[in-house]
Design a protein around this motif. Structure first.
Motif, PDB file in Angstrom:
ATOM      1  N   VAL A 112     -72.472  36.168 -48.324  1.00 48.45           N
ATOM      2  CA  VAL A 112     -73.610  35.324 -48.695  1.00 48.45           C
ATOM      3  C   VAL A 112     -73.426  33.919 -48.126  1.00 48.45           C
ATOM      4  O   VAL A 112     -74.372  33.327 -47.593  1.00 48.45           O
ATOM      5  CB  VAL A 112     -73.782  35.294 -50.236  1.00 48.45           C
ATOM      6  N   ARG A 113     -72.235  33.405 -48.202  1.00 40.49           N
ATOM      7  CA  ARG A 113     -71.958  32.058 -47.687  1.00 40.49           C
ATOM      8  C   ARG A 113     -72.214  31.992 -46.180  1.00 40.49           C
ATOM      9  O   ARG A 113     -72.829  31.051 -45.678  1.00 40.49           O
ATOM     10  CB  ARG A 113     -70.513  31.662 -47.992  1.00 40.49           C
ATOM     11  N   GLU A 114     -71.752  32.998 -45.438  1.00 42.30           N
ATOM     12  CA  GLU A 114     -71.949  33.014 -43.991  1.00 42.30           C
ATOM     13  C   GLU A 114     -73.431  33.142 -43.635  1.00 42.30           C
ATOM     14  O   GLU A 114     -73.916  32.476 -42.719  1.00 42.30           O
ATOM     15  CB  GLU A 114     -71.164  34.171 -43.365  1.00 42.30           C
ATOM     16  N   ILE A 115     -74.146  33.982 -44.371  1.00 42.59           N
ATOM     17  CA  ILE A 115     -75.576  34.144 -44.113  1.00 42.59           C
ATOM     18  C   ILE A 115     -76.319  32.842 -44.388  1.00 42.59           C
ATOM     19  O   ILE A 115     -77.207  32.444 -43.633  1.00 42.59           O
ATOM     20  CB  ILE A 115     -76.173  35.300 -44.961  1.00 42.59           C
ATOM     21  N   SER A 116     -75.934  32.146 -45.453  1.00 45.71           N
ATOM     22  CA  SER A 116     -76.604  30.882 -45.772  1.00 45.71           C
ATOM     23  C   SER A 116     -76.405  29.864 -44.654  1.00 45.71           C
ATOM     24  O   SER A 116     -77.327  29.106 -44.328  1.00 45.71           O
ATOM     25  CB  SER A 116     -76.133  30.334 -47.115  1.00 45.71           C
ATOM     26  N   LYS A 117     -75.228  29.851 -44.046  1.00 46.93           N
ATOM     27  CA  LYS A 117     -74.984  28.937 -42.924  1.00 46.93           C
ATOM     28  C   LYS A 117     -75.764  29.368 -41.685  1.00 46.93           C
ATOM     29  O   LYS A 117     -76.344  28.529 -40.998  1.00 46.93           O
ATOM     30  CB  LYS A 117     -73.492  28.873 -42.611  1.00 46.93           C
ATOM     31  N   LEU A 118     -75.774  30.675 -41.408  1.00 46.36           N
ATOM     32  CA  LEU A 118     -76.482  31.174 -40.230  1.00 46.36           C
ATOM     33  C   LEU A 118     -77.982  30.910 -40.309  1.00 46.36           C
ATOM     34  O   LEU A 118     -78.612  30.558 -39.319  1.00 46.36           O
ATOM     35  CB  LEU A 118     -76.256  32.683 -40.062  1.00 46.36           C
ATOM     36  N   LEU A 119     -78.555  31.109 -41.487  1.00 43.45           N
ATOM     37  CA  LEU A 119     -79.996  30.981 -41.650  1.00 43.45           C
ATOM     38  C   LEU A 119     -80.419  29.607 -42.149  1.00 43.45           C
ATOM     39  O   LEU A 119     -81.607  29.353 -42.337  1.00 43.45           O
ATOM     40  CB  LEU A 119     -80.522  32.067 -42.598  1.00 43.45           C
ATOM     41  N   ASP A 120     -79.448  28.746 -42.412  1.00 41.63           N
ATOM     42  CA  ASP A 120     -79.706  27.390 -42.898  1.00 41.63           C
ATOM     43  C   ASP A 120     -80.531  27.419 -44.187  1.00 41.63           C
ATOM     44  O   ASP A 120     -81.564  26.758 -44.303  1.00 41.63           O
ATOM     45  CB  ASP A 120     -80.405  26.555 -41.818  1.00 41.63           C
ATOM     46  N   ARG A 121     -80.055  28.242 -45.130  1.00 39.93           N
ATOM     47  CA  ARG A 121     -80.668  28.341 -46.454  1.00 39.93           C
ATOM     48  C   ARG A 121     -79.569  28.193 -47.494  1.00 39.93           C
ATOM     49  O   ARG A 121     -78.404  28.430 -47.211  1.00 39.93           O
ATOM     50  CB  ARG A 121     -81.347  29.706 -46.641  1.00 39.93           C
ATOM     51  N   LYS A 122     -79.950  27.855 -48.713  1.00 38.71           N
ATOM     52  CA  LYS A 122     -78.984  27.731 -49.799  1.00 38.71           C
ATOM     53  C   LYS A 122     -78.426  29.097 -50.165  1.00 38.71           C
ATOM     54  O   LYS A 122     -79.119  30.113 -50.044  1.00 38.71           O
ATOM     55  CB  LYS A 122     -79.637  27.115 -51.039  1.00 38.71           C
TER      56      LYS A 122
END
Length: 176
Positions: free
Chosen positions: A132-142
């Protein structure tokens, strides 16, 4: 590679392409929903990478860059004038190399029918195994947004696979 016409930079690029072409193609297919557009997008993304002579810290950095570039390119394709004025056939390819059986094909078809925000996070989480943390960084979402989208996406996918209605309903205009 034993091709004398290729230089060291070309060898590196060829290796990066071999390592990541499947991931980029699958993500393009998930976002664009057809093989022709996915093929074109893969070519454009790797061409952009080659032209800019991008250097990376490690393999995870190059994979992350490719995923973000893929997402951005596919969003641009989906917003393009041509895409919005043509008739979409909504036809899945008959078989892809990563579609092994009927059940997996059904799951893929249902995943493709989800809204983009759920489709992308579910794909990155389950197929590419990002946290989840990596996806949030990739997609620039919380992170909380990603967790909510994963949860709601799972609910919708489960309901679609069962053939039932999803319990979540979009608020209608005029209601609070």
């Amino acid at each position: 590679m034993d091709n004398p016409a290729l230089g060291p930079r070309d060898d590196e690029f060829a290796e990066i392409y071999r390592m990541h072409v499947d991931t980029v193609y699958r993500l393009c297919f998930i976002l664009l929903k057809n093989t022709a557009d996915a093929d074109d997008a893969v070519q454009s993304i790797f061409l952009k990478m080659f032209k800019h002579n991008k250097t990376f810290n490690d393999h995870e950095h190059e994979k992350a860059w490719l995923i973000v570039a893929t997402k951005n390119h596919c969003k641009d394709v989906l917003k393009s004038w041509w895409r919005s004025r043509r008739i979409d056939m909504d036809v899945l390819p008959e078989k892809t190399s990563w579609e092994n059986d009927k059940q997996q094909g059904e799951v893929l078809a249902k995943l493709l029918s989800l809204p983009e925000k759920y489709r992308t996070v579910l794909y990155l989480y389950y197929y590419e195994e990002y946290s989840v943390r990596e996806i949030s960084k990739l997609l620039d979402r919380k992170e909380s947004t990603i967790q909510t989208q994963l949860s709601k996406g799972r609910e919708r996918l489960k309901a679609d696979l069962r053939g039932g209605e999803c319990f979540e309903r979009e608020p209608s205009k005029g209601t609070i």
